[in-house]
Structures are given as structure tokens and as C-alpha cells.
Design a protein around this motif. Structure first.
Motif, PDB file in Angstrom:
ATOM      1  N   LYS A 147      91.194   9.366 -42.614  1.00 19.86           N
ATOM      2  CA  LYS A 147      91.661  10.943 -41.998  1.00 19.86           C
ATOM      3  C   LYS A 147      91.386  11.238 -41.452  1.00 19.86           C
ATOM      4  CE  LYS A 147      94.794  12.201 -44.435  1.00 19.86           C
ATOM      5  NZ  LYS A 147      95.178  13.188 -45.828  1.00 19.86           N
ATOM      6  N   TYR A 148      89.761  11.704 -41.659  1.00 18.01           N
ATOM      7  CA  TYR A 148      88.839  12.968 -41.322  1.00 18.01           C
ATOM      8  C   TYR A 148      87.516  12.183 -40.455  1.00 18.01           C
ATOM      9  CZ  TYR A 148      91.396  16.105 -43.404  1.00 18.01           C
ATOM     10  OH  TYR A 148      92.506  17.236 -43.680  1.00 18.01           O
ATOM     11  N   ASP A 152      88.018   9.603 -45.202  1.00 21.77           N
ATOM     12  CA  ASP A 152      88.675  10.452 -45.340  1.00 21.77           C
ATOM     13  C   ASP A 152      88.741  11.846 -46.370  1.00 21.77           C
ATOM     14  OD1 ASP A 152      90.834   7.807 -45.087  1.00 21.77           O
ATOM     15  OD2 ASP A 152      89.834   7.076 -46.956  1.00 21.77           O
ATOM     16  N   ASN A 153      87.624  11.683 -46.460  1.00 22.84           N
ATOM     17  CA  ASN A 153      87.300  13.656 -46.937  1.00 22.84           C
ATOM     18  C   ASN A 153      87.080  14.059 -46.039  1.00 22.84           C
ATOM     19  OD1 ASN A 153      88.493  12.991 -50.110  1.00 22.84           O
ATOM     20  ND2 ASN A 153      86.103  11.700 -50.195  1.00 22.84           N
ATOM     21  N   TRP A 184      94.458  13.909 -35.983  1.00 20.42           N
ATOM     22  CA  TRP A 184      93.398  14.828 -37.365  1.00 20.42           C
ATOM     23  C   TRP A 184      93.242  16.319 -36.779  1.00 20.42           C
ATOM     24  CZ3 TRP A 184      89.654  17.682 -34.414  1.00 20.42           C
ATOM     25  CH2 TRP A 184      88.496  17.759 -34.845  1.00 20.42           C
ATOM     26  N   ALA A 187      95.634  17.532 -39.326  1.00 22.92           N
ATOM     27  CA  ALA A 187      95.958  17.185 -40.594  1.00 22.92           C
ATOM     28  C   ALA A 187      94.991  18.686 -41.483  1.00 22.92           C
ATOM     29  CB  ALA A 187      95.027  16.058 -41.023  1.00 22.92           C
ATOM     30  N   PHE A 188      93.631  18.595 -40.114  1.00 25.15           N
ATOM     31  CA  PHE A 188      93.013  19.549 -40.666  1.00 25.15           C
ATOM     32  C   PHE A 188      93.270  21.405 -41.194  1.00 25.15           C
ATOM     33  CE2 PHE A 188      89.719  23.039 -40.202  1.00 25.15           C
ATOM     34  CZ  PHE A 188      89.070  22.526 -41.144  1.00 25.15           C
ATOM     35  N   LYS A 189      94.366  21.721 -40.028  1.00 28.83           N
ATOM     36  CA  LYS A 189      95.157  22.832 -40.312  1.00 28.83           C
ATOM     37  C   LYS A 189      96.043  22.936 -40.719  1.00 28.83           C
ATOM     38  CE  LYS A 189      96.051  23.551 -35.043  1.00 28.83           C
ATOM     39  NZ  LYS A 189      96.646  24.163 -34.298  1.00 28.83           N
ATOM     40  N   GLU A 190      96.471  21.741 -41.249  1.00 32.67           N
ATOM     41  CA  GLU A 190      97.546  21.825 -43.023  1.00 32.67           C
ATOM     42  C   GLU A 190      97.297  21.996 -44.352  1.00 32.67           C
ATOM     43  OE1 GLU A 190     101.203  18.527 -43.571  1.00 32.67           O
ATOM     44  OE2 GLU A 190     100.854  18.835 -41.713  1.00 32.67           O
ATOM     45  N   GLU A 191      96.287  20.937 -44.044  1.00 37.20           N
ATOM     46  CA  GLU A 191      95.611  20.443 -45.506  1.00 37.20           C
ATOM     47  C   GLU A 191      94.670  21.579 -45.963  1.00 37.20           C
ATOM     48  OE1 GLU A 191      94.081  16.589 -46.204  1.00 37.20           O
ATOM     49  OE2 GLU A 191      96.225  15.649 -45.876  1.00 37.20           O
ATOM     50  N   TYR A 192      94.187  22.441 -44.763  1.00 36.51           N
ATOM     51  CA  TYR A 192      92.872  23.130 -45.320  1.00 36.51           C
ATOM     52  C   TYR A 192      93.816  24.517 -44.564  1.00 36.51           C
ATOM     53  CZ  TYR A 192      90.608  19.623 -47.179  1.00 36.51           C
ATOM     54  OH  TYR A 192      90.148  18.124 -47.484  1.00 36.51           O
ATOM     55  N   TRP A 196      91.322  26.712 -41.903  1.00 37.21           N
ATOM     56  CA  TRP A 196      91.187  26.842 -40.348  1.00 37.21           C
ATOM     57  C   TRP A 196      91.704  28.416 -39.825  1.00 37.21           C
ATOM     58  CZ3 TRP A 196      91.581  25.548 -36.450  1.00 37.21           C
ATOM     59  CH2 TRP A 196      92.909  25.869 -35.356  1.00 37.21           C
TER      60      TRP A 196
END
Length: 232
Positions: A147-148, A152-153, A184, A187-192, A196
Motif C-alpha cells: 500500500k505504501y 504496508d505501513n 498511494w 490512500a495517505f490523504k484518507e488514512e492519515y 495530510w
């Protein structure tokens, strides 16, 4: 602890995301890039390179965003998943950090930031260098299958790469030809969202400068546009 940073500087944003992720309290000191505050002799006492950011940890001065992020993790959170101790994982993170510094951020900055802050034009060649950097990043993500950027982390490698990629969003660059990079990034925007928020604050400033560039004649900047960007 103090961090001397520029509010829209990608390397500064990456360090700020690291500090937030590690929940480290610090004083943020904004350096006025357009006023050349980083070119003063007082600033040079902290960083002879006269680049931004600089960390002041109780009199211990450290420059270069990668070194700062690694230092913060090693000293204050040695067991953190954003910079794990496992030798292979850390080696991959370090590779991605070097990739960002030497291969990814440089052409992105030259194409997106330099035309705003310097007498520098976007050209087919500068665009090609950005496309090449994105193609390589796309390949890394494809081959690793995570994912990253380094697993994955999320890690400090992602902070650096996100802070570079947001420069492209600021100038409305289309990432859709690079679906893994785009996934990618989103996903960063949404999960963190809290991380962000820091990145987005800088991106919005770059976007505003893109729409209303500063008066370069008033900046009287001593650097040639092809030299290393001082927001490093």
C-alpha cells in the motif's frame, strides 16, 4: 525543541509530519523564504548551507530533512513503525528516501516550484523528467505490491514522497496515468487526515503562489534557478 521551517517547503512539511506522527512537542519557527531570512549570518550559524529546515534540539542543530526525520525516530521513538529497526525494512525506507531526494523531488521541484520562485520556465524537458520520476515510482510500487512506498505501513519515506507529490497537485498535474502512485497518494490523504492537514497547508500555499506568483525582482534571490532549491 525548535524547527526552523518554511510553511510551503516540502522537506519542512515532511519533518513536521514526522513530529506529528511521533507526538513530539516543538516550537515551529517560520522562516520567510521570500525575505531571504535563510541567507542571514545568524541562520548560517545553525546551517552553513543556508537551507531549510533546521532542527534545534536543545542546542543540537541538525539540517537536511532526511537526517532530521531519522534522528527524531532514533532518539524519541526507536520502536516506531514509521522507521522500524528491522535491517531490511529500514534499508528499503532509506532507499526510498534517497530516491526521493536524488531522483523524484528534484525534477518535481524544478518543474513545479522553480517557475514560481525563480526566472525559470516549464519546458517539455522538465515535464519529461517529472514523467520519468513518476514512472520509476510507479514501478517501485508495482514490484513491491504494498500500500505504501516501503511496505504496508506508512513510514517516513511516505512523508517525504507525499511532500514532493503535493507540488504536482498544486499545479493541477494529472496523476491518472500513474494509477499506483495516485492510489498511494489518495490512500495517505484518507488514512492519515491529521498528517495530510499539515501537507495540505503547504500545498494550498503553493497553489496560491502558482495562481499569483511573487514579484521575483523584489526577491533579489542570489541563486541560479538550476541550482539546488533552498527549500531542501
Amino acid at each position: 525543541m525548535k524547527l526552523y521551517a518554511v510553511s510551503d517547503g516540502p522537506p519542512s512539511l515532511a519533518v513536521r509530519m514526522t513530529l506529528k506522527a511521533l507526538d513530539i512537542q516543538y516550537e515551529l519557527i517560520n522562516v520567510d523564504f521570500c525575505a531571504l531570512e535563510h541567507r542571514t549570518e545568524d541562520y548560517a550559524k545553525m546551517n552553513p548551507q543556508k537551507e531549510i529546515p533546521v532542527l534545534d534540539d536543545n542546542g543540537f542543530y541538525l539540517s537536511e530533512s532526511i537526517a532530521i526525520m531519522q534522528y527524531l525516530c532514533d532518539k524519541y521513538a526507536p520502536n516506531s513503525t514509521i522507521y522500524p529497526q528491522d535491517v531490511n525494512l529500514r534499508a528499503l525506507i532509506n532507499q526510498r528516501l534517497c530516491f526521493n531526494m536524488g531522483f523524484y523531488y528534484n525534477p518535481i521541484s524544478s518543474h513545479s516550484m522553480a517557475p514560481i520562485f525563480f526566472d525559470y520556465k516549464r519546458t517539455p524537458m522538465s515535464l519529461k523528467r517529472v514523467e520519468n520520476a513518476l514512472e520509476v515510482f510507479e514501478t517501485y510500487l508495482d514490484r513491491l505490491g504494498t500500500k505504501y512506498a516501503a511496505g504496508d505501513n506508512v513510514t517516513i519515506a511516505d512523508f517525504a514522497l507525499v511532500s514532493a507529490t503535493l507540488c504536482l497537485e498544486a499545479i493541477n498535474f494529472d496523476l491518472s496515468p500513474y494509477p499506483l502512485v495516485q492510489r498511494w497518494y489518495f490512500a495517505f490523504k484518507e488514512e492519515y487526515p491529521q498528517l495530510w492537514e499539515i501537507a495540505n497547508s503547504g500545498m494550498q500555499e503553493i497553489k496560491a503562489f502558482e495562481q499569483n506568483p511573487p514579484d521575483l525582482s523584489e526577491m533579489n534571490h542570489p541563486f541560479h534557478p538550476t541550482r539546488k532549491h533552498p527549500k531542501a
